[in-house]
Motif scaffolding. Structure first.
Motif, mmCIF file in Angstrom:
data_model
loop_
_atom_site.group_PDB
_atom_site.id
_atom_site.type_symbol
_atom_site.label_atom_id
_atom_site.label_comp_id
_atom_site.label_asym_id
_atom_site.label_seq_id
_atom_site.Cartn_x
_atom_site.Cartn_y
_atom_site.Cartn_z
ATOM 1 N N LEU A 416 0.605 -1.393 0.025
ATOM 2 C CA LEU A 416 -0.490 0.241 0.268
ATOM 3 C C LEU A 416 0.902 1.091 -0.243
ATOM 4 O O LEU A 416 0.599 2.549 -0.921
ATOM 5 C CB LEU A 416 -0.835 -0.143 1.204
ATOM 6 C CG LEU A 416 -1.859 1.243 1.148
ATOM 7 C CD1 LEU A 416 -3.159 1.191 0.286
ATOM 8 C CD2 LEU A 416 -2.372 1.212 2.650
ATOM 9 N N LEU A 417 1.922 1.143 0.720
ATOM 10 C CA LEU A 417 2.841 2.331 0.792
ATOM 11 C C LEU A 417 3.420 2.596 -0.495
ATOM 12 O O LEU A 417 3.816 3.675 -1.461
ATOM 13 C CB LEU A 417 3.765 2.571 2.328
ATOM 14 C CG LEU A 417 2.979 2.622 3.717
ATOM 15 C CD1 LEU A 417 4.252 2.208 4.553
ATOM 16 C CD2 LEU A 417 1.664 3.605 3.975
ATOM 17 N N SER A 418 4.016 1.894 -1.190
ATOM 18 C CA SER A 418 5.077 1.594 -2.247
ATOM 19 C C SER A 418 3.560 1.830 -3.216
ATOM 20 O O SER A 418 3.909 2.948 -3.948
ATOM 21 C CB SER A 418 5.493 0.815 -2.602
ATOM 22 O OG SER A 418 4.721 -0.745 -2.868
ATOM 23 N N GLY A 419 2.533 1.693 -3.653
ATOM 24 C CA GLY A 419 1.536 1.971 -4.234
ATOM 25 C C GLY A 419 1.592 3.322 -3.912
ATOM 26 O O GLY A 419 1.276 4.162 -5.351
ATOM 27 N N LEU A 420 0.995 3.905 -3.124
ATOM 28 C CA LEU A 420 0.939 5.620 -2.924
ATOM 29 C C LEU A 420 2.227 6.218 -3.541
ATOM 30 O O LEU A 420 2.244 7.414 -3.709
ATOM 31 C CB LEU A 420 1.121 5.561 -1.370
ATOM 32 C CG LEU A 420 -0.540 5.590 -0.620
ATOM 33 C CD1 LEU A 420 -0.423 5.949 1.046
ATOM 34 C CD2 LEU A 420 -1.588 6.524 -1.045
ATOM 35 N N LEU A 421 3.575 5.666 -2.797
ATOM 36 C CA LEU A 421 4.807 6.625 -3.259
ATOM 37 C C LEU A 421 5.314 6.489 -5.139
ATOM 38 O O LEU A 421 5.021 7.687 -5.534
ATOM 39 C CB LEU A 421 5.482 6.140 -2.734
ATOM 40 C CG LEU A 421 7.240 6.633 -3.215
ATOM 41 C CD1 LEU A 421 7.043 8.043 -2.916
ATOM 42 C CD2 LEU A 421 8.550 5.074 -2.390
ATOM 43 N N PHE A 422 4.520 5.556 -5.830
ATOM 44 C CA PHE A 422 4.433 5.852 -6.761
ATOM 45 C C PHE A 422 3.440 5.798 -7.688
ATOM 46 O O PHE A 422 3.670 6.861 -9.150
ATOM 47 C CB PHE A 422 4.710 3.804 -7.614
ATOM 48 C CG PHE A 422 5.847 3.385 -7.207
ATOM 49 C CD1 PHE A 422 6.765 3.289 -6.313
ATOM 50 C CD2 PHE A 422 6.323 2.370 -8.374
ATOM 51 C CE1 PHE A 422 8.043 2.812 -5.781
ATOM 52 C CE2 PHE A 422 7.748 2.102 -8.348
ATOM 53 C CZ PHE A 422 8.835 2.143 -7.087
ATOM 54 N N GLY A 423 2.309 5.355 -6.986
ATOM 55 C CA GLY A 423 1.492 6.904 -7.766
ATOM 56 C C GLY A 423 1.789 8.244 -7.837
ATOM 57 O O GLY A 423 0.425 8.825 -8.475
ATOM 58 N N TRP A 424 1.932 8.816 -6.383
ATOM 59 C CA TRP A 424 2.622 10.047 -6.479
ATOM 60 C C TRP A 424 3.654 10.515 -8.005
ATOM 61 O O TRP A 424 3.492 11.637 -7.912
ATOM 62 C CB TRP A 424 2.717 10.174 -5.369
ATOM 63 C CG TRP A 424 3.408 11.984 -4.885
ATOM 64 C CD1 TRP A 424 2.663 12.920 -4.929
ATOM 65 C CD2 TRP A 424 4.666 11.618 -4.858
ATOM 66 N NE1 TRP A 424 3.094 13.648 -4.734
ATOM 67 C CE2 TRP A 424 5.262 13.572 -4.158
ATOM 68 C CE3 TRP A 424 6.239 11.556 -4.710
ATOM 69 C CZ2 TRP A 424 6.114 14.153 -4.980
ATOM 70 C CZ3 TRP A 424 7.042 12.148 -4.711
ATOM 71 C CH2 TRP A 424 7.129 13.396 -4.247
ATOM 72 N N LEU A 425 4.707 9.621 -7.540
ATOM 73 C CA LEU A 425 5.275 9.679 -8.379
ATOM 74 C C LEU A 425 4.959 10.295 -9.953
ATOM 75 O O LEU A 425 5.914 11.328 -10.821
ATOM 76 C CB LEU A 425 6.627 8.637 -8.923
ATOM 77 C CG LEU A 425 7.536 8.580 -6.882
ATOM 78 C CD1 LEU A 425 8.396 7.621 -7.676
ATOM 79 C CD2 LEU A 425 8.285 10.261 -6.963
ATOM 80 N N ARG A 426 4.573 8.846 -10.583
ATOM 81 C CA ARG A 426 3.121 9.219 -11.879
ATOM 82 C C ARG A 426 3.500 9.675 -11.686
ATOM 83 O O ARG A 426 3.245 11.273 -13.012
ATOM 84 C CB ARG A 426 2.382 8.078 -11.762
ATOM 85 C CG ARG A 426 2.053 8.137 -12.966
ATOM 86 C CD ARG A 426 2.381 8.290 -14.399
ATOM 87 N NE ARG A 426 0.793 8.275 -15.256
ATOM 88 C CZ ARG A 426 1.317 8.047 -16.730
ATOM 89 N NH1 ARG A 426 3.165 8.186 -16.682
ATOM 90 N NH2 ARG A 426 0.202 8.717 -17.045
#
Length: 560
Positions: A416-426
């Motif tokens: 979940l945390l990595s998804g949040l981070l990668f979604g924000w980076l995108r």
């Protein structure tokens, strides 16, 4: 029956897809315009098949499916979650706080009074919150307990059974409360209140994505008479800010269109604009005539907004159009695949997607000014996404020892945390990491449905025993899990924060992450105003609620 058990145990993949097929079919059945949905339907069917066939899926399938689901959930929520962390939106954070506080409090009381085990407590809480992701984070946390394997399997099975009971009760409760009971208690006509709010924020088209008999954006070919001797800039100014001259002919030959071009009697011009600006163009320009072969294809672009720190209103975004792109029109705005009202007062955040319509060159210029034009093809950057999932697994394996208790986020929290981070980076750097919303939706739903099916199949054998042990106390507790925080939030939003009724009800539906509830509220309201608060609260709750799974497991163990 033995042949059926032997058949399914020898081919568990058939049990998986049979559960999905029957579960989604059951989920479509409507009773009083209310349906369970595919996920809840799959869980119920899987529990039944698990009882009859005594078949399970291996842990690898379950872990991979859940990782794909929870990473994608974080990826989709990331842009909206971080965009909501501003002064204007953070006032809505009170609703997830109320939800979390009530859920933990009610769960703690239920554990003490009903002697609930950790699995049953977590399942009840997840169902009452109508948050399927809790099932995954809770079962993941139970799997790390220092207990015998058979006891862990029993606790994990109890999560699924308790969730299915509580979810059905919670779903019915939140839909009826937000769409029927609450408006009656508030003594308001929700449709009338929604119309008032609609007018307050700008009025206009209610659903820009739906084809209509009277489209807002129209084109007119006009024969110049009243505008003789006036420049293009003068005529556009007279027509209003929502109209532009895109093509012109003189003597049957194309005429270059610039702001300083002077029109003459007999010229034919193509004017593009909003309907209200072109209701009476004859008085300003001249009579309407046939198209004169001047028609052209409009370019439509989906643009990811990247420069709206702290939020910007739709009206301000429209006014910020560069002079060279005055013929571009903002014809839609969406957040997390929900269409927002196309009104001047609607708040636009970084990560939202706006639809631009106009001439190709003008659209390209405007798109660069406000963000990044998305490729509408269904694509996914598997390098970027796979790295994100790997990072999530690694984060989940990090352990911190508090006293003698090892704590970790597990697969659920890590992905979940990595998804949040990668979604924000995108969202910040949209040149890489594409994950088309259609592709993301399929992966998210398939991952969750597969995981839920695995949980249901393993829950089947002990489902009857759990229901017999606790009886009506499970559904009644599930109703309280939904009803108490929803009523408190309704009071806070309506009486304390003084939110308009559509926003108050949208926020209550958002704290439950309940798509059926917001759909019902929108149906009664008659427009999209409840989505303005729902999308903000949903983004916050969608991140916070899954993290409660391990917390409830630990709390139930401590209190039990």
């Amino acid at each position: 029956m033995k042949w059926f058990q032997s058949f399914l145990q020898g081919t568990p993949e058939i049990a998986l897809f049979l559960s999905l097929a029957l579960g989604y079919a059951v989920g479509r059945i409507k009773v009083w315009r209310l349906s369970l949905g595919g996920i809840a339907g799959t869980l119920i069917v899987a529990i039944i098949i698990g009882m009859l066939g005594k078949v399970t899926l291996n842990d690898q399938v379950k872990n991979i499916a859940f990782a794909l689901f929870i990473f994608t959930l974080g990826f989709i929520s990331g842009p909206s979650f971080f965009a909501s962390l501003n002064r204007r939106s953070l006032r809505y954070a009170v609703f997830p706080v109320i939800e979390v506080t009530c859920l933990l409090g009610i769960t703690a009381i239920a554990v003490v009074l009903l002697k609930l085990d950790a699995g049953t407590a977590a399942g009840l809480m997840g169902g009452g919150a109508t948050e399927s992701a809790v099932v995954g984070t809770a079962t993941d946390a139970i799997g790390k307990l220092n207990l015998p394997a058979d006891q862990i399997q029993t606790l994990q099975g109890n999560v699924g059974t308790a969730y299915s009971i509580s979810y059905i009760c919670g779903l019915i409760t939140i839909v009826l409360l937000t769409s029927q009971i609450a408006p009656a208690l508030m003594r308001i006509d929700l449709r009338e209140e929604a119309v008032k709010l609609w007018r307050k924020i700008g009025g206009g088209v209610e659903d820009p994505g739906r084809p209509t008999a009277l489209p807002e954006l129209v084109g007119r070919t006009l024969l110049v008479s009243a505008a003789d001797g006036r420049t293009v800039a003068d005529v556009e100014s007279a027509l209003g800010e929502h109209a532009s001259i895109e093509r012109a002919k003189r003597g049957g030959k194309p005429l270059d269109v610039t702001p300083s071009t002077r029109l003459a009697t007999g010229d034919v011009i193509l004017v593009l604009g909003r309907r209200e600006s072109l209701l009476d163009p004859e008085r300003t320009v001249g009579p309407e005539v046939a198209s004169q072969s001047m028609d052209f294809d409009l370019d439509v672009a989906q643009v990811l907004v990247t420069g709206a720190k702290g939020g910007i209103t739709f009206g301000a975004l429209r006014a910020a159009a560069p002079p060279e792109s005055h013929g571009v029109f903002l014809t839609g705005v969406s957040r997390m695949d929900h269409q927002l009202p196309l009104q001047d007062g609607t708040q636009i955040n970084s990560g939202d997607v706006v639809r631009l319509t106009g001439a190709s060159d003008d659209v390209a210029t405007y798109a660069k000014r406000i963000g990044f034009r998305l490729d509408t093809g269904v694509k996914a950057d598997f390098v970027f996404l796979s790295v994100g999932v790997v990072l999530g697994f690694l984060i989940g394996k990090v352990e911190l020892t508090v006293g003698s208790i090892p704590l970790s986020l597990g697969t659920g929290g890590g992905c979940l945390l990595s998804g949040l981070l990668f979604g924000w980076l995108r969202a910040k750097h949209p040149t890489f990491g594409q994950y088309d919303p259609a592709a993301a939706s399929v992966i998210k739903d398939l991952g969750l449905a597969t995981f839920i099916c695995a949980v249901g199949l393993s829950s089947g054998p002990q489902a009857v025993g759990l229901i017999q042990k606790f009886g009506l106390s499970l559904p009644l507790t599930g109703i309280l899990m939904t009803l108490v925080p929803a009523c408190i939030s309704l009071f806070v939003s309506w009486k304390v924060m003084k939110l308009p009724a559509p926003l108050a009800l949208g926020a209550v539906a958002g704290q439950q992450c309940s798509t059926p509830a917001i759909t019902a509220v929108q149906g009664v309201a008659g427009n999209a105003t409840p989505l303005m608060s729902y999308t903000i609260v949903y983004a916050l709750s969608n991140v916070v609620l899954p993290l409660l799974g391990p917390i409830v497991v630990g709390m139930a163990r401590a209190l039990g």
